[in-house]
Design an enzyme around this catalytic site. Sequence first.
Site, PDB file in Angstrom:
ATOM      1  N   HIS A   1       0.862  -1.188   0.000  1.00 34.20           N
ATOM      2  CA  HIS A   1       0.000   0.000   0.000  1.00 34.20           C
ATOM      3  C   HIS A   1       0.890   1.227   0.000  1.00 34.20           C
ATOM      4  O   HIS A   1       1.725   1.418   0.894  1.00 34.20           O
ATOM      5  CB  HIS A   1      -0.922   0.020   1.219  1.00 34.20           C
ATOM      6  CG  HIS A   1      -1.854   1.193   1.240  1.00 34.20           C
ATOM      7  ND1 HIS A   1      -3.103   1.166   0.639  1.00 34.20           N
ATOM      8  CD2 HIS A   1      -1.710   2.435   1.762  1.00 34.20           C
ATOM      9  CE1 HIS A   1      -3.693   2.336   0.805  1.00 34.20           C
ATOM     10  NE2 HIS A   1      -2.864   3.132   1.485  1.00 34.20           N
ATOM     11  N   CYS A   2       0.725   2.075  -1.004  1.00 36.22           N
ATOM     12  CA  CYS A   2       1.572   3.256  -1.155  1.00 36.22           C
ATOM     13  C   CYS A   2       0.834   4.483  -0.622  1.00 36.22           C
ATOM     14  O   CYS A   2      -0.190   4.886  -1.188  1.00 36.22           O
ATOM     15  CB  CYS A   2       1.949   3.462  -2.619  1.00 36.22           C
ATOM     16  SG  CYS A   2       3.018   4.898  -2.898  1.00 36.22           S
ATOM     17  N   PRO A   3       1.333   5.102   0.459  1.00 40.64           N
ATOM     18  CA  PRO A   3       0.651   6.302   0.967  1.00 40.64           C
ATOM     19  C   PRO A   3       0.793   7.493   0.038  1.00 40.64           C
ATOM     20  O   PRO A   3      -0.046   8.401   0.066  1.00 40.64           O
ATOM     21  CB  PRO A   3       1.357   6.552   2.307  1.00 40.64           C
ATOM     22  CG  PRO A   3       2.694   5.922   2.162  1.00 40.64           C
ATOM     23  CD  PRO A   3       2.487   4.733   1.277  1.00 40.64           C
TER      24      PRO A   3
ATOM     25  N   ASN B   1      -2.038   6.963  -2.079  1.00 37.75           N
ATOM     26  CA  ASN B   1      -3.279   6.723  -1.351  1.00 37.75           C
ATOM     27  C   ASN B   1      -4.055   5.585  -1.998  1.00 37.75           C
ATOM     28  O   ASN B   1      -5.292   5.614  -2.091  1.00 37.75           O
ATOM     29  CB  ASN B   1      -4.136   7.989  -1.281  1.00 37.75           C
ATOM     30  CG  ASN B   1      -5.240   7.879  -0.242  1.00 37.75           C
ATOM     31  OD1 ASN B   1      -5.104   7.166   0.743  1.00 37.75           O
ATOM     32  ND2 ASN B   1      -6.351   8.568  -0.470  1.00 37.75           N
ATOM     33  N   ASN B   2      -3.304   4.580  -2.446  1.00 38.57           N
ATOM     34  CA  ASN B   2      -3.905   3.452  -3.150  1.00 38.57           C
ATOM     35  C   ASN B   2      -2.963   2.262  -3.034  1.00 38.57           C
ATOM     36  O   ASN B   2      -1.778   2.413  -2.731  1.00 38.57           O
ATOM     37  CB  ASN B   2      -4.144   3.802  -4.615  1.00 38.57           C
ATOM     38  CG  ASN B   2      -5.079   2.813  -5.296  1.00 38.57           C
ATOM     39  OD1 ASN B   2      -5.713   1.980  -4.640  1.00 38.57           O
ATOM     40  ND2 ASN B   2      -5.174   2.896  -6.609  1.00 38.57           N
TER      41      ASN B   2
END
Length: 368
Positions: A165-167, A170-171
């Site tokens: 999950h890549c902040p 945001n996805n």
Amino acid sequence: MARIQWKVHELPWRLKNSMGSFFSWIKLLRVTLYYNHFTNVSVAMETCLEPIFWFVDKFAKYLGPIFMTMVIFLTTSVVVIFYTCLLPHVYAQSTSRTVFHLVFGHWLLINIVFNYIMAAFTNPGTPPMEIPETVSICRKCIGPKPPRTHHCSVCDRCILKMDHHCPWLNNCVGFYTHRFFFLFCCYMFCGSLYVCFTGYDVFTEHFYGKTPYPFPAVLYPLNLVYDVVNKTLSTAPTVHNNYNLEVTHEHQSYHLAVIFEFLVCSAVAIAILGLIVWHFRMISRGETNIEMHINKKERERLRKKGIAFRNPYDFGFIENWRIFFGIENGTGRSFVRHILFPSVHQPTGDGLTWPHEIYQGDHMLQLL
């Protein structure tokens, strides 16, 4: 009345007994933590990092929009500074170079914006309730999990071929977004290097300066005060001093913008380079970030039994990259058209079933 007596001769053995008790407690604590036979350094590190994992699970959902705003703000500021500060500098040198920079720079910019939008707003893929192949049941979703599917605690759903999950997006980086994420990193790295090389001479001129000042160029406000004091003490007319102060203020804004541009781009290039190398290694081996850790533990487990582990999704270096980019033979897609230029084509397959590479005899190959 109580009488206190100091026995100095008892101090050494009392201190010795206290230190012995303390070290015995430390030894007991260490033995207690490592009592489990399966406990190792990795388990201890994961236990220590539990507060960080809890923080990520609880607050990553709220930090995502903040990180996205930071990416958009920094990218926009870099582009604006490039147009207002660096491009006029290039145009003053050569018209042909200006045309090259306009074409090449906009090609990078379009790819960066396109891949970021697609990676941030494309559904990474979620499994339906009815799937052709089930590996296990998700304990949180209470639903079937296809191969290479994992649950994301931030998105609170299962993701097909989940990588992480890549902040900053945001996805989740999954089956339908992994290619956009990797291309965004590559183009952002190339764009950062491009801006650094284009404005390097301007940066060195403004960072180091041409005139001697008592402070380094990075402490420009102090040098500005020093310059103002010298002009105030001079015998020049007041109007002339005001004119110089106005020009100096404009020069300060230009100076800070050039330094900000170079430092931001160089920092982004260094940070993204490590991310690109990490994903390049995983994609070349046909695995995701989560599968890398799973395969590592499985490889160590089988090695103790004298069995060689092979990743069933590893089809070789070239074929792994073709599958990742979705340009396998027979698809009619090419690297130039669908990778070097924006393309919304989806990866081959549905993310529910995966072909397996067959190694004849390798699954029972004894290690020498």
